[in-house]
Scaffold this active site. Structure first.
Site, PDB file in Angstrom:
ATOM      1  N   ASN A 182      34.048 -14.306  -2.240  1.00 16.82           N
ATOM      2  CA  ASN A 182      35.469 -14.114  -1.998  1.00 16.82           C
ATOM      3  C   ASN A 182      36.123 -13.825  -3.348  1.00 16.82           C
ATOM      4  O   ASN A 182      36.345 -14.738  -4.126  1.00 16.82           O
ATOM      5  CB  ASN A 182      36.059 -15.382  -1.363  1.00 16.82           C
ATOM      6  CG  ASN A 182      37.569 -15.300  -1.209  1.00 16.82           C
ATOM      7  OD1 ASN A 182      38.154 -14.227  -1.346  1.00 16.82           O
ATOM      8  ND2 ASN A 182      38.201 -16.435  -0.926  1.00 16.82           N
ATOM      9  N   LYS A 189      39.062 -12.846  -3.914  1.00 19.58           N
ATOM     10  CA  LYS A 189      40.512 -13.094  -3.913  1.00 19.58           C
ATOM     11  C   LYS A 189      41.211 -11.872  -4.515  1.00 19.58           C
ATOM     12  O   LYS A 189      40.774 -10.745  -4.285  1.00 19.58           O
ATOM     13  CB  LYS A 189      40.815 -14.402  -4.641  1.00 19.58           C
ATOM     14  CG  LYS A 189      39.957 -15.550  -4.079  1.00 19.58           C
ATOM     15  CD  LYS A 189      40.341 -16.903  -4.554  1.00 19.58           C
ATOM     16  CE  LYS A 189      39.434 -17.936  -3.905  1.00 19.58           C
ATOM     17  NZ  LYS A 189      39.762 -19.296  -4.263  1.00 19.58           N
ATOM     18  N   HIS A 204      41.847 -18.731   5.277  1.00 17.66           N
ATOM     19  CA  HIS A 204      41.535 -19.391   3.996  1.00 17.66           C
ATOM     20  C   HIS A 204      42.687 -20.330   3.635  1.00 17.66           C
ATOM     21  O   HIS A 204      43.843 -20.055   3.949  1.00 17.66           O
ATOM     22  CB  HIS A 204      41.338 -18.319   2.913  1.00 17.66           C
ATOM     23  CG  HIS A 204      40.830 -18.878   1.631  1.00 17.66           C
ATOM     24  ND1 HIS A 204      41.657 -19.484   0.714  1.00 17.66           N
ATOM     25  CD2 HIS A 204      39.572 -18.960   1.128  1.00 17.66           C
ATOM     26  CE1 HIS A 204      40.924 -19.892  -0.318  1.00 17.66           C
ATOM     27  NE2 HIS A 204      39.659 -19.597  -0.087  1.00 17.66           N
ATOM     28  N   GLU A 219      44.237 -20.781   1.025  1.00 19.89           N
ATOM     29  CA  GLU A 219      45.331 -20.145   0.271  1.00 19.89           C
ATOM     30  C   GLU A 219      46.262 -19.394   1.222  1.00 19.89           C
ATOM     31  O   GLU A 219      47.475 -19.344   1.009  1.00 19.89           O
ATOM     32  CB  GLU A 219      44.742 -19.217  -0.811  1.00 19.89           C
ATOM     33  CG  GLU A 219      44.163 -20.034  -1.958  1.00 19.89           C
ATOM     34  CD  GLU A 219      43.025 -19.367  -2.711  1.00 19.89           C
ATOM     35  OE1 GLU A 219      42.847 -18.138  -2.593  1.00 19.89           O
ATOM     36  OE2 GLU A 219      42.307 -20.095  -3.429  1.00 19.89           O
ATOM     37  N   GLU A 236      35.730 -25.613   3.663  1.00 20.99           N
ATOM     38  CA  GLU A 236      36.203 -25.569   2.281  1.00 20.99           C
ATOM     39  C   GLU A 236      37.214 -26.690   2.060  1.00 20.99           C
ATOM     40  O   GLU A 236      38.411 -26.510   2.333  1.00 20.99           O
ATOM     41  CB  GLU A 236      36.872 -24.223   1.998  1.00 20.99           C
ATOM     42  CG  GLU A 236      35.952 -23.036   2.147  1.00 20.99           C
ATOM     43  CD  GLU A 236      36.403 -21.876   1.277  1.00 20.99           C
ATOM     44  OE1 GLU A 236      35.607 -21.434   0.464  1.00 20.99           O
ATOM     45  OE2 GLU A 236      37.562 -21.458   1.390  1.00 20.99           O
ATOM     46  N   GLY A 269      38.443 -24.054  -6.521  1.00 25.19           N
ATOM     47  CA  GLY A 269      38.947 -23.655  -7.834  1.00 25.19           C
ATOM     48  C   GLY A 269      39.181 -24.814  -8.782  1.00 25.19           C
ATOM     49  O   GLY A 269      39.808 -24.640  -9.827  1.00 25.19           O
ATOM     50  N   SER A 286      34.023 -24.545  -5.416  1.00 26.88           N
ATOM     51  CA  SER A 286      33.358 -24.763  -6.706  1.00 26.88           C
ATOM     52  C   SER A 286      31.836 -24.653  -6.624  1.00 26.88           C
ATOM     53  O   SER A 286      31.124 -25.363  -7.333  1.00 26.88           O
ATOM     54  CB  SER A 286      33.794 -26.114  -7.316  1.00 26.88           C
ATOM     55  OG  SER A 286      35.188 -26.099  -7.588  1.00 26.88           O
TER      56      SER A 286
HETATM   57  P1  PGA Z   1      35.964 -21.429  -5.681  1.00 25.61           P
HETATM   58  O1  PGA Z   1      36.713 -20.820  -4.396  1.00 25.61           O
HETATM   59  O2  PGA Z   1      34.495 -21.112  -5.531  1.00 25.61           O
HETATM   60  O3  PGA Z   1      36.580 -20.717  -6.860  1.00 25.61           O
HETATM   61  O4  PGA Z   1      36.218 -22.905  -5.686  1.00 25.61           O
HETATM   62  C1  PGA Z   1      36.138 -20.880  -3.105  1.00 25.61           C
HETATM   63  C2  PGA Z   1      37.066 -20.214  -2.102  1.00 25.61           C
HETATM   64  O5  PGA Z   1      38.294 -20.356  -2.221  1.00 25.61           O
HETATM   65  O6  PGA Z   1      36.599 -19.520  -1.166  1.00 25.61           O
END
Ligand code: PGA
Length: 262
Positions: free
Chosen positions: A10, A12, A100, A102, A172, A178, A218
């Protein structure tokens, strides 16, 4: 039941079209021999067609696929700025990340909105990757399973059982995205087991057993193998570490069935 691992990147809001094509050039030689893991790349919208072209050989062999990071629930119409599942499908996209955290947190997406998008994606022939997960506050209040139960029941409501079995669920935990704070393999497996049980109750044992449940938050080359060794962890949705093709290829390699510790 053995489920084929699925590792999704992903990106983003990162990478131009040119950067996406350069990335494909770096990634393909590193994963060319990987025949036992499904690899998915989810770039920003403008890079989707270029990435579909750049990956055509491996895509034709069913080994690598391109996903959108979002869809609109309607097939067409006056929805300025939105992109629908049929338009994506016609561009060679075969999966769609939906809901997601976000999108939920920053863009107000609700469980019912996630459901409409999930059904629309599935109806257009896209495989939905439905994201669920609790916040830190919800985990500390011991509400993780309640939140997952609700997000699964509402997010996937109305899917025919075969579509639910063919879908992907991404667990998640919001506190792990993140942050560098990864869920422990046990925490991930417990959440995935709960989700699988919920899917089996709602859609039948076959669908519950077939649905791939991937972990996100992460994931890095150093922690992927331990997560993948868990019986209910069928793959990963990788954000930050997926931006580097070398690190992403290492995560793919760590996820190969024979790479897992016994
Ligand atoms: P990350 O994000 O691996 O940077 O923690 C995962 C995601 O949001 O899909």
């Amino acid at each position: 039941m053995s489920r084929r691992p699925l590792i999704a990147a992903n990106w983003k809001m990162h990478k131009t079209v040119r950067e996406a094509v350069d990335y494909a050039g770096e990634l393909v030689p590193r994963v060319r021999d990987v025949t036992d893991v499904d690899i998915v790349l989810a770039p920003p919208f403008p890079a989707l067609p270029a990435l579909v072209d750049a990956l055509a050989d491996l895509a034709a062999a069913g080994r690598i696929a391109v996903a959108s990071q979002n869809v609109h629930a309607e097939p067409h119409g006056a929805f300025t700025g939105e992109v629908s599942p049929p338009i994506l499908q016609a561009s060679g996209v075969t999966l769609a990340i939906i809901g997601h955290s976000e999108r939920r947190r920053l863009f107000g997406e609700t469980d019912s909105g996630v459901n409409a998008k999930t059904r629309a994606a599935a109806a257009a022939g896209l495989t939905p990757i439905v994201c669920v997960g609790e916040t830190l506050e919800e985990r500390e209040a011991d509400r993780t399973f309640d939140v997952l139960d609700r997000q699964i029941a509402q997010g996937l409501a109305g899917l025919p059982p075969a579509r639910a079995g063919g879908a992907v669920v991404a667990y998640e935990p919001v506190w792990a995205i993140g942050t560098g704070r990864v869920a422990s393999p046990d925490q991930a497996n417990a959440a995935h087991r709960r989700i699988r049980g919920r899917l089996a109750t709602l859609f039948g044992d076959a669908a519950g057993g077939a649905c791939r449940i991937i972990y996100g938050g992460s994931v890095k080359p150093g922690n992927a193998a331990a997560l993948m060794a868990q019986p209910h962890v069928d793959g990963a949705l990788v954000g930050g570490a997926s931006l580097d093709p070398v690190a992403f290829a290492e995560i793919v390699a760590a996820s190969r069935p024979r790479a897992q510790p016994s």
